[in-house]
Design a protein around this motif. Structure first.
Motif, PDB file in Angstrom:
ATOM      1  N   VAL A 101       0.684  -1.320 -13.230  1.00 33.23           N
ATOM      2  CA  VAL A 101      -0.695  -1.745 -12.420  1.00 33.23           C
ATOM      3  C   VAL A 101      -1.163  -0.331 -11.998  1.00 33.23           C
ATOM      4  O   VAL A 101      -0.650   0.532 -11.560  1.00 33.23           O
ATOM      5  N   PRO A 102      -2.621  -0.225 -12.049  1.00 31.46           N
ATOM      6  CA  PRO A 102      -3.190   1.236 -11.770  1.00 31.46           C
ATOM      7  C   PRO A 102      -2.911   1.231 -10.059  1.00 31.46           C
ATOM      8  O   PRO A 102      -3.007   0.081  -9.284  1.00 31.46           O
ATOM      9  N   ALA A 103      -2.792   2.425  -9.812  1.00 32.36           N
ATOM     10  CA  ALA A 103      -2.702   2.906  -8.499  1.00 32.36           C
ATOM     11  C   ALA A 103      -4.086   2.244  -7.779  1.00 32.36           C
ATOM     12  O   ALA A 103      -4.900   2.700  -8.259  1.00 32.36           O
ATOM     13  N   VAL A 104      -3.698   1.992  -6.266  1.00 28.97           N
ATOM     14  CA  VAL A 104      -4.859   1.767  -5.731  1.00 28.97           C
ATOM     15  C   VAL A 104      -5.335   2.959  -4.825  1.00 28.97           C
ATOM     16  O   VAL A 104      -4.413   3.619  -4.377  1.00 28.97           O
ATOM     17  N   LYS A 105      -6.703   3.399  -5.022  1.00 26.43           N
ATOM     18  CA  LYS A 105      -7.138   4.335  -4.423  1.00 26.43           C
ATOM     19  C   LYS A 105      -7.267   3.848  -2.922  1.00 26.43           C
ATOM     20  O   LYS A 105      -8.062   3.153  -2.390  1.00 26.43           O
ATOM     21  N   VAL A 106      -6.664   4.874  -1.975  1.00 32.76           N
ATOM     22  CA  VAL A 106      -6.853   4.590  -0.497  1.00 32.76           C
ATOM     23  C   VAL A 106      -7.968   5.327   0.134  1.00 32.76           C
ATOM     24  O   VAL A 106      -7.865   6.577  -0.042  1.00 32.76           O
ATOM     25  N   PRO A 107      -9.011   4.934   0.597  1.00 36.90           N
ATOM     26  CA  PRO A 107      -9.892   5.684   1.284  1.00 36.90           C
ATOM     27  C   PRO A 107      -9.440   6.332   2.312  1.00 36.90           C
ATOM     28  O   PRO A 107      -8.708   5.808   3.455  1.00 36.90           O
ATOM     29  N   GLU A 108      -9.809   7.594   2.708  1.00 40.38           N
ATOM     30  CA  GLU A 108      -9.050   8.437   3.646  1.00 40.38           C
ATOM     31  C   GLU A 108      -9.513   8.077   5.255  1.00 40.38           C
ATOM     32  O   GLU A 108      -8.740   7.833   5.931  1.00 40.38           O
ATOM     33  N   PRO A 109     -10.865   7.131   5.423  1.00 43.50           N
ATOM     34  CA  PRO A 109     -10.946   6.676   6.554  1.00 43.50           C
ATOM     35  C   PRO A 109     -10.136   5.451   7.001  1.00 43.50           C
ATOM     36  O   PRO A 109      -9.589   5.116   8.145  1.00 43.50           O
ATOM     37  N   LEU A 110      -9.846   4.679   5.838  1.00 41.75           N
ATOM     38  CA  LEU A 110      -8.978   3.752   5.961  1.00 41.75           C
ATOM     39  C   LEU A 110      -7.392   4.100   6.372  1.00 41.75           C
ATOM     40  O   LEU A 110      -6.584   3.433   7.061  1.00 41.75           O
ATOM     41  N   LEU A 111      -6.981   5.221   5.799  1.00 37.10           N
ATOM     42  CA  LEU A 111      -5.789   5.816   5.898  1.00 37.10           C
ATOM     43  C   LEU A 111      -5.525   6.414   7.327  1.00 37.10           C
ATOM     44  O   LEU A 111      -4.689   6.109   7.965  1.00 37.10           O
ATOM     45  N   ALA A 112      -6.699   7.030   7.773  1.00 35.30           N
ATOM     46  CA  ALA A 112      -6.679   7.462   9.157  1.00 35.30           C
ATOM     47  C   ALA A 112      -6.341   6.296  10.186  1.00 35.30           C
ATOM     48  O   ALA A 112      -5.682   6.379  10.977  1.00 35.30           O
ATOM     49  N   GLU A 113      -7.409   5.232   9.837  1.00 32.16           N
ATOM     50  CA  GLU A 113      -7.024   3.872  10.838  1.00 32.16           C
ATOM     51  C   GLU A 113      -5.663   3.370  10.928  1.00 32.16           C
ATOM     52  O   GLU A 113      -5.179   2.986  11.748  1.00 32.16           O
ATOM     53  N   ALA A 114      -5.251   3.254   9.550  1.00 30.83           N
ATOM     54  CA  ALA A 114      -3.590   2.799   9.325  1.00 30.83           C
ATOM     55  C   ALA A 114      -2.732   3.784  10.041  1.00 30.83           C
ATOM     56  O   ALA A 114      -1.800   3.179  10.419  1.00 30.83           O
ATOM     57  N   ARG A 115      -2.825   5.090   9.970  1.00 28.83           N
ATOM     58  CA  ARG A 115      -2.010   5.906  10.755  1.00 28.83           C
ATOM     59  C   ARG A 115      -2.122   5.567  12.367  1.00 28.83           C
ATOM     60  O   ARG A 115      -0.917   5.699  12.916  1.00 28.83           O
ATOM     61  N   SER A 116      -3.203   5.472  12.740  1.00 25.63           N
ATOM     62  CA  SER A 116      -3.320   5.173  14.193  1.00 25.63           C
ATOM     63  C   SER A 116      -2.803   3.852  14.456  1.00 25.63           C
ATOM     64  O   SER A 116      -2.003   3.806  15.650  1.00 25.63           O
ATOM     65  N   ILE A 117      -3.076   2.950  13.578  1.00 27.13           N
ATOM     66  CA  ILE A 117      -2.448   1.706  14.042  1.00 27.13           C
ATOM     67  C   ILE A 117      -0.845   1.631  13.723  1.00 27.13           C
ATOM     68  O   ILE A 117      -0.114   1.144  14.562  1.00 27.13           O
ATOM     69  N   ALA A 118      -0.308   2.420  12.988  1.00 32.28           N
ATOM     70  CA  ALA A 118       1.112   2.538  12.540  1.00 32.28           C
ATOM     71  C   ALA A 118       1.798   3.125  13.832  1.00 32.28           C
ATOM     72  O   ALA A 118       2.628   2.922  14.255  1.00 32.28           O
ATOM     73  N   ALA A 119       0.905   4.363  14.298  1.00 30.90           N
ATOM     74  CA  ALA A 119       1.714   5.145  15.417  1.00 30.90           C
ATOM     75  C   ALA A 119       1.673   4.209  16.735  1.00 30.90           C
ATOM     76  O   ALA A 119       2.805   4.089  17.520  1.00 30.90           O
ATOM     77  N   SER A 120       0.688   3.305  17.026  1.00 33.99           N
ATOM     78  CA  SER A 120       0.762   2.570  18.207  1.00 33.99           C
ATOM     79  C   SER A 120       1.655   1.408  18.097  1.00 33.99           C
ATOM     80  O   SER A 120       2.201   1.070  18.969  1.00 33.99           O
ATOM     81  N   HIS A 121       1.776   0.740  16.911  1.00 33.05           N
ATOM     82  CA  HIS A 121       2.727  -0.002  16.737  1.00 33.05           C
ATOM     83  C   HIS A 121       4.170   0.549  16.996  1.00 33.05           C
ATOM     84  O   HIS A 121       5.112  -0.267  17.481  1.00 33.05           O
TER      85      HIS A 121
END
Length: 54
Positions: A3-23
């Protein structure tokens, strides 16, 4: 067939990090890919790629 690797857009990664930290702060445990999927309203392949990149 690999399966080809999914490209993760940097702004989405930043949002995910923020959500993960608050979780983590709120629940005392790491966020799951399924929880990221719900919180971001994205597909599971992208959520899984984001989770792996955290």
């Amino acid at each position: 067939m690999p399966v080809p690797a999914v490209k993760v857009p940097e702004p989405l990664l930043a949002e995910a990090r923020s959500i993960a930290a608050s979780h983590q702060a709120e629940h005392g445990e790491p966020i799951t890919a399924a929880q990221l999927k719900r919180r971001l309203g994205i597909g599971l392949p992208m959520a899984t790629a984001l989770h792996a990149a955290l």
